[in-house]
Design a protein around this motif. Structure first.
Motif, short mmCIF file in Angstrom:
data_model
loop_
_atom_site.label_atom_id
_atom_site.label_comp_id
_atom_site.label_asym_id
_atom_site.label_seq_id
_atom_site.Cartn_x
_atom_site.Cartn_y
_atom_site.Cartn_z
N ALA A 173 30.21 22.72 10.19
CA ALA A 173 30.62 22.36 8.83
C ALA A 173 32.13 22.40 8.63
CB ALA A 173 29.95 23.28 7.81
N SER A 174 32.85 23.11 9.50
CA SER A 174 34.28 23.30 9.27
C SER A 174 35.17 22.97 10.47
CB SER A 174 34.55 24.75 8.85
OG SER A 174 34.04 25.66 9.82
N ALA A 175 34.58 22.69 11.63
CA ALA A 175 35.36 22.52 12.84
C ALA A 175 36.10 21.19 12.88
CB ALA A 175 34.46 22.62 14.06
N HIS A 176 37.33 21.22 13.43
CA HIS A 176 38.03 20.00 13.77
C HIS A 176 37.46 19.46 15.09
CE1 HIS A 176 41.06 21.55 10.90
NE2 HIS A 176 41.28 20.28 10.68
N MET A 177 38.00 18.34 15.55
CA MET A 177 37.38 17.63 16.67
C MET A 177 37.29 18.45 17.95
SD MET A 177 38.52 14.09 18.53
CE MET A 177 39.48 14.92 19.81
N LEU A 178 38.38 19.04 18.40
CA LEU A 178 38.37 19.70 19.70
C LEU A 178 37.49 20.95 19.73
CD1 LEU A 178 39.18 19.47 22.55
CD2 LEU A 178 41.44 20.35 22.00
N PRO A 179 37.57 21.86 18.76
CA PRO A 179 36.62 22.98 18.78
C PRO A 179 35.17 22.52 18.63
CG PRO A 179 37.91 22.99 16.76
CD PRO A 179 38.55 22.00 17.69
N SER A 180 34.96 21.42 17.90
CA SER A 180 33.61 20.88 17.79
C SER A 180 33.12 20.39 19.15
CB SER A 180 33.60 19.72 16.78
OG SER A 180 32.31 19.15 16.70
N ILE A 181 34.00 19.74 19.91
CA ILE A 181 33.65 19.30 21.26
C ILE A 181 33.29 20.49 22.15
CG2 ILE A 181 34.63 18.33 23.39
CD1 ILE A 181 36.20 16.35 21.64
N ILE A 182 34.08 21.54 22.08
CA ILE A 182 33.82 22.74 22.89
C ILE A 182 32.44 23.31 22.57
CG2 ILE A 182 34.52 25.15 23.21
CD1 ILE A 182 37.45 24.16 22.95
N ARG A 183 32.14 23.44 21.28
CA ARG A 183 30.83 23.99 20.89
C ARG A 183 29.70 23.09 21.36
NH1 ARG A 183 27.55 22.36 17.34
NH2 ARG A 183 29.12 21.01 16.39
N LYS A 184 29.82 21.78 21.12
CA LYS A 184 28.76 20.84 21.49
C LYS A 184 28.50 20.84 23.00
CE LYS A 184 28.93 16.70 19.69
NZ LYS A 184 29.52 15.41 19.17
N LEU A 185 29.56 20.86 23.78
CA LEU A 185 29.37 20.82 25.23
C LEU A 185 28.82 22.14 25.76
CD1 LEU A 185 32.57 18.88 26.37
CD2 LEU A 185 30.23 18.03 26.18
N HIS A 186 29.23 23.25 25.17
CA HIS A 186 28.67 24.54 25.58
C HIS A 186 27.17 24.59 25.27
CE1 HIS A 186 28.22 28.85 26.20
NE2 HIS A 186 27.62 28.90 25.02
#
Length: 307
Positions: A173-186
């Motif tokens: 709900a609050s992540a910008h693109m790069l931290p969102s990518i890190i979470r999604k890939l993990h």
């Protein structure tokens, strides 16, 4: 120096406080329970009592595309109130130096890249974060006007490109693109997913700088404030496509699956690369390579304090 830091609990503020130079100064960094920056009278009382030598303004309501689209009123009003209250109280209390953090969202959506500081207010803003951008522009112009009226008050604005790093936000709900990518890939790696979805074609280009590098630039600005230009970008001078960010992060994280693209999702500006000509003349350059920054950020994510 006695430094008043706003946003000391946010990603930028925490990286500023973790920088080795911080040990050499007296830093006041109240959180929102101690000082509500939306309360103009409270901000005035606090500044009058503490009398800092310089203010570093890093506070604000921040978020990615989803958050900006969901809460445009809050992104405009909260950021405008916080900045206005702080800057006007600083002038009223005789604080002569203020470093204001802007955002590359301040640039017009169709401005030629790299984005030069002179292009602000020379075109339509990106609709997906317009409210946030308007607030940032207004506060930067207020700083400029105060200095114009009285040169004893040096209120300057630093415009960072997109930032990532330790103390980032990883929640969807609050992540910008790069931290969102890190979470999604993990999550894809640990969940054994064969594919990860990317919004849009993945050809949009973005510039993400490690937060520790921004902290380094901020500290140089504080200690060499007189030589700092009144308005200056802080960035890398190069960018990558969204697809490239996914590929690099996948290598770091160890995700070996594939990717799909949802072309119905919003992607924002097709490119947002800030000019580093002015900061280069000033003598500052970011030092952390992208892959190394992602490694540090992923390690921080795995420890879980802000997941």
């Amino acid at each position: 120096m006695r430094i008043f830091l706003t946003g000391g609990r946010g990603m930028v503020g925490r990286n500023f406080l973790e920088h080795p130079t911080a040990r050499s100064h007296d830093i006041l960094a109240p959180d929102s329970t101690e000082l509500d920056l939306r309360d103009a009278a409270a901000v005035h009382r606090w500044l009058a009592a503490k009398a800092p030598d310089i203010i570093v303004h890093a506070a604000g309501k921040v978020g990615g595309i989803q958050a900006n689209l969901r809460e445009p009123v809050a992104f405009l009003v909260d950021n405008l109130d916080i900045g206005r209250n702080l800057v006007l109280a600083a002038r009223a209390c005789g604080v002569k130096a203020l470093l204001n953090l802007g955002s590359s969202c301040m640039y017009p959506r169709d401005a030629a890249n790299p984005l030069c500081e002179e292009r602000i207010l020379h075109g339509e803003l990106e609709p997906t974060n317009e409210g946030y951008a308007l607030a940032k522009i207004a506060v930067a112009k207020l700083c400029e006007y105060i200095t114009r009226e009285n040169a004893e008050y040096q209120y300057k604005t630093l415009i960072p490109c997109n930032i990532y790093g330790r103390h980032d936000k990883f929640a969807p709900a609050s992540a910008h693109m790069l931290p969102s990518i890190i979470r999604k890939l993990h999550e894809a790696k640990t969940g054994g997913l064969e594919q990860v979805e990317i919004w849009g074609s993945g050809e949009a280009r973005r510039e993400f700088m490690y937060a520790g590098d921004l902290a380094d630039c901020m500290w140089r600005a504080v200690e060499q404030f007189e030589s700092l230009p009144p308005l200056m970008n802080a960035g890398l001078g190069r960018d990558w496509t969204v697809n490239e960010y996914y590929a690099i992060a996948a290598r770091v994280i160890g995700y070996s699956g594939g990717f799909t693209h949802d072309l119905t999702k919003p992607v924002g500006m097709l490119q947002k690369l800030v000019s580093i000509e002015r900061s280069s003349r000033w003598g500052w350059h970011a030092a952390t390579p992208l892959e190394k920054g992602i490694e540090i950020t992923y390690d921080y994510y795995l420890k879980g304090p802000d997941r």
